[in-house]
Design an enzyme around this catalytic site. Structure first.
Site, mmCIF file in Angstrom:
data_model
loop_
_atom_site.group_PDB
_atom_site.id
_atom_site.type_symbol
_atom_site.label_atom_id
_atom_site.label_comp_id
_atom_site.label_asym_id
_atom_site.label_seq_id
_atom_site.Cartn_x
_atom_site.Cartn_y
_atom_site.Cartn_z
ATOM 1 N N ASP A 107 8.906 6.719 13.831
ATOM 2 C CA ASP A 107 7.436 7.316 14.187
ATOM 3 C C ASP A 107 7.255 8.549 13.771
ATOM 4 O O ASP A 107 8.004 9.600 14.118
ATOM 5 C CB ASP A 107 7.498 7.179 15.759
ATOM 6 C CG ASP A 107 6.078 7.505 16.184
ATOM 7 O OD1 ASP A 107 5.109 7.640 15.500
ATOM 8 O OD2 ASP A 107 6.161 7.682 17.592
ATOM 9 N N HIS A 139 6.216 3.663 16.802
ATOM 10 C CA HIS A 139 5.671 4.298 18.014
ATOM 11 C C HIS A 139 5.824 3.664 19.267
ATOM 12 O O HIS A 139 5.349 2.451 19.367
ATOM 13 C CB HIS A 139 4.010 4.553 17.635
ATOM 14 C CG HIS A 139 3.235 5.532 18.577
ATOM 15 N ND1 HIS A 139 4.011 6.813 18.594
ATOM 16 C CD2 HIS A 139 2.239 5.567 18.969
ATOM 17 C CE1 HIS A 139 2.978 7.426 19.252
ATOM 18 N NE2 HIS A 139 2.081 6.795 19.528
ATOM 19 N N SER A 186 2.703 7.754 23.986
ATOM 20 C CA SER A 186 1.909 8.689 23.181
ATOM 21 C C SER A 186 1.296 9.714 24.138
ATOM 22 O O SER A 186 1.886 10.464 24.705
ATOM 23 C CB SER A 186 0.907 7.757 22.496
ATOM 24 O OG SER A 186 0.366 8.189 21.472
#
Lengths: 454, 454
Positions: free
Chosen positions: A403, A428, A152
């Site tokens: 994602d 994710h 991320s």
């Protein structure tokens, strides 16, 4: 709307601490880019060396993102998965202004003066200084290769670290890192389009039901009795007023976004316990869009209830809480108001949401009101190169195809050494999680028995 | 001792302005790395587009260093030399805190608070923003390749710019850029050793005469009559006291250093007019080290006189002036006290100077007294990689073999695209000067008739 690259959930139960060493703090310069202050701050980091070998070993360096580093440690099983093969020392570095690495303690978020040192550039410099410190102080570490790893925002940091400090890291794994979710590098609607696709593919008429729900809410909230009915139908903890309606819709939208991020193939215990493939479960309640407004909203409640009340213990739903933990929200809000300016938009056609254009002016005014700062939306591209990054090397960009952040990620090879890996049916940074790796390796916080099993 | 990477000399007579455009200023962020201030400053830059072609052209971007950009423009004939072949637009960007690019005007050097934004990182970010601005605003420039070019500290900036912003510059020419004159990357004595070699090779017993001169000065300055004699023999403007002796020796040392930097093969008109191969001329007076102290010092005077009084117009020598112009000394002194911490030392054996070890503590205390800051000697290596730069590409490092700065430079190829060019018998960035190129291209300042010949 705020869609953070948010951490997903802490492990709640810390049973035992197999071999992680006690958290350490290193004293780092508060301002790497100016000399007027000599203030330092304590940066927390974790080191695990069970599998580390001085001969032929390596250092896997987790470039901590917007949250408590213990929490990331407990959500990044991949590090443990590859440690033995790579004879690797694992290092988890906490990002400044998160977790316990607060430069001004409780005053860290007080105002823009105290927040002035919260930038990705300062964080990367922290990592560089920490790596130098470790190599200088741990015998045998000096000449070992370092690989930066993150997911991320942490994945963005891992990639950027390799780009800016290639002398410090031989390569990087940037998992679910939306380094192109800036300016006009990708269409602003791509994120919500992927969320929508996830729902559309998870059950018949699922996304269509959600698309229709917004107008149903709007109609129902036109009257006082409608608001009262909605409050009851959605089992909300507080009675809705007409001022709450936009907030209600944002809260519901964020719930669908969060589900898209955590649509994992196995049951997982995040902020709320969730079944495997939670969107499929949600969509079982959203098969029929052509029903009355009230029935549609009752179905929406059933869907939300999967997310917020899978355990069956919750008495009512609170629209001021979404799936985020409280980790790092203040710091991230500031970062989203300064450097990390990610345009999002919806049009209601390619996605299942109400149309909402990207409005920089509005964001800027909100940021100025909240933090006294204004965003610089093109700075990240200036600094980190936007799409023109082909001169860099040795970065793996991994993305889960489910994602929504993959829309701003690198999903095609750029060169032989800037490669994209797509995880089919992955959400994710699924690749970093390795749930089974985490079973025997738990990063704990004091006062648990540190080093108990070493 | 302060040995700056100093600019060499301005052209004194500005006769005509062939085609350089009027100096422009662009408004740049004062602090690229923090959001607490929104202050901007005017950065001056020059653009020359006579040879520029929209089709197939390029942009040569001079990464301005510690001085007035007009002055650098008039000392970098190389840019004009290659402009036609490369169909290049020439851009000369002034470094913040130098020339007229003073963020706080007359207060820019007031204290460490005002100076806080004087760093190489901020300067590189200025260049990046300026390139974006030019590409956005000059039709046809957007997709053209940019090559960064600079000499001395400007050469370091050119190399660092390619390293840190490879998406902005396809390559760099780093002329006489001592990017390794930091920490222990090269021996601290290498600089003065090269100075000494230049003198040793320029005439018999030349360096030996200088080596012996220090003790001769020490002995002569032991008595009042000796000081008086020295004042006369060296034609000094002010009478020497015993407190001045170290300063006198530093001043003489700096003169030899400056001569090594400007030992060009042609007569040049720098701060003082100089003959071709000035060290050879100097050394004609220093053939015999085995003479009395007084005769040796009379010979030293003759040698100094070549440098300070080649024109024969000077009445006396002033030991508070060396060859530097006043350009940028304040800013550079601050930079040398913060980031640009270059260790120098002498031992009197490998070099012709009195032994002087590198003393970081002493420097730090002087810096704190003068500027209220302390140096971070390892930061440049952390930031820019030290010797571990092989992952970068497309940088030419050129060095003159006579140039003392070559000791801290890259003088051997690192990879196929990080290449070293040695200029035999070349002094400090001889390659950038191209004296003949400058004859027809003069960068002038207002109120001269701008654009008169366009």
């Amino acid at each position: 709307m705020e869609w953070f690259l948010r951490p997903l959930s802490p492990f709640r139960v810390v049973l035992h601490n197999i071999f992680i060493q006690e958290p350490r703090t290193g004293s780092g310069m508060l301002d790497h880019f100016g000399f007027n202050t000599v203030k330092t701050f304590n940066q927390r980091y974790l080191v695990a060396d069970k599998y580390w070998k001085k001969n032929g070993g390596s250092i896997l360096f987790y470039t901590g993102n917007e949250g408590d580093i213990i929490w990331f440690c407990n959500n990044t099983g991949f590090m443990w998965d590859v440690a033995e093969e790579l004879k690797a020392m694992l290092v988890f570095a906490e990002h400044r202004y998160y977790g316990e690495s607060l430069p001004f303690g409780d005053n860290s978020f007080k105002d823009s003066r105290h927040l002035n040192f919260l930038t990705s550039e300062q964080a990367l410099a922290d990592f560089a200084e920490l790596i130098k410190h470790l190599k200088r102080t741990i015998p045998g570490a000096e000449n070992q290769p370092v690989i930066a790893i993150g997911g991320s925002y942490g994945g963005m940091l891992a990639a950027w670290f390799r780009m800016k400090y290639p002398h410090m890291a031989v390569g990087a794994l940037a998992a679910s890192a939306p380094i192109w979710q800036f300016e006009d590098l990708v269409p602003c609607g791509v994120f919500m389009k992927i969320v929508t696709t996830d729902f559309r593919k998870s059950g018949p008429h699922c996304s269509e039901s959600i698309r229709r729900s917004w107008d149903a809410i709007n109609r129902l909230s036109n009257t006082g009795s409608g608001l009262q009915w909605l409050t009851g139908a959605l089992h909300l903890c507080s009675p809705l007023t007409s001022q709450d309606i936009q907030h209600l819709k944002d809260w519901i939208s964020e719930t669908w976004v969060n589900l898209a991020m955590v649509d994992y193939p196995y049951a997982s215990n995040f902020l709320q316990p969730l079944p495997a493939w939670p969107i499929k479960v949600v969509c079982q309640y959203l098969k029929n869009p052509n029903v009355s407004d009230s029935l549609l909203l009752q179905n929406i409640f059933q869907a939300l209830n999967v997310y917020y009340n899978y355990s069956g213990q919750v008495k009512c739903l609170n629209i001021s809480e979404t799936a985020t933990s409280s980790l790092g929200t203040l710091g991230w809000s500031y970062q989203a108001c300064t450097e990390v300016v990610m345009p999002f938009c919806t049009n209601g056609v390619d996605d299942m949401f109400e149309p909402h254009s990207w409005n920089l002016k509005e964001l800027s005014d909100e940021c100025f009101e909240q933090w006294g700062v204004r965003p610089r939306p093109s700075w990240i591209t200036t600094m980190y190169g936007g799409k023109n990054i082909s001169s860099h090397t040795n970065i793996v960009f991994s993305n889960g195809e489910l994602d929504p952040w993959s829309g701003g990620g690198v999903t095609k090879d750029i060169t032989d050494t800037l490669v994209a890996v797509t995880i089919s049916e992955g959400a994710h940074h699924l690749d970093l999680r390795c749930q089974e790796c985490l079973r025997s390796h738990v990063c704990a916080v004091s006062p648990l028995p540190w080093k108990s099993d070493i």
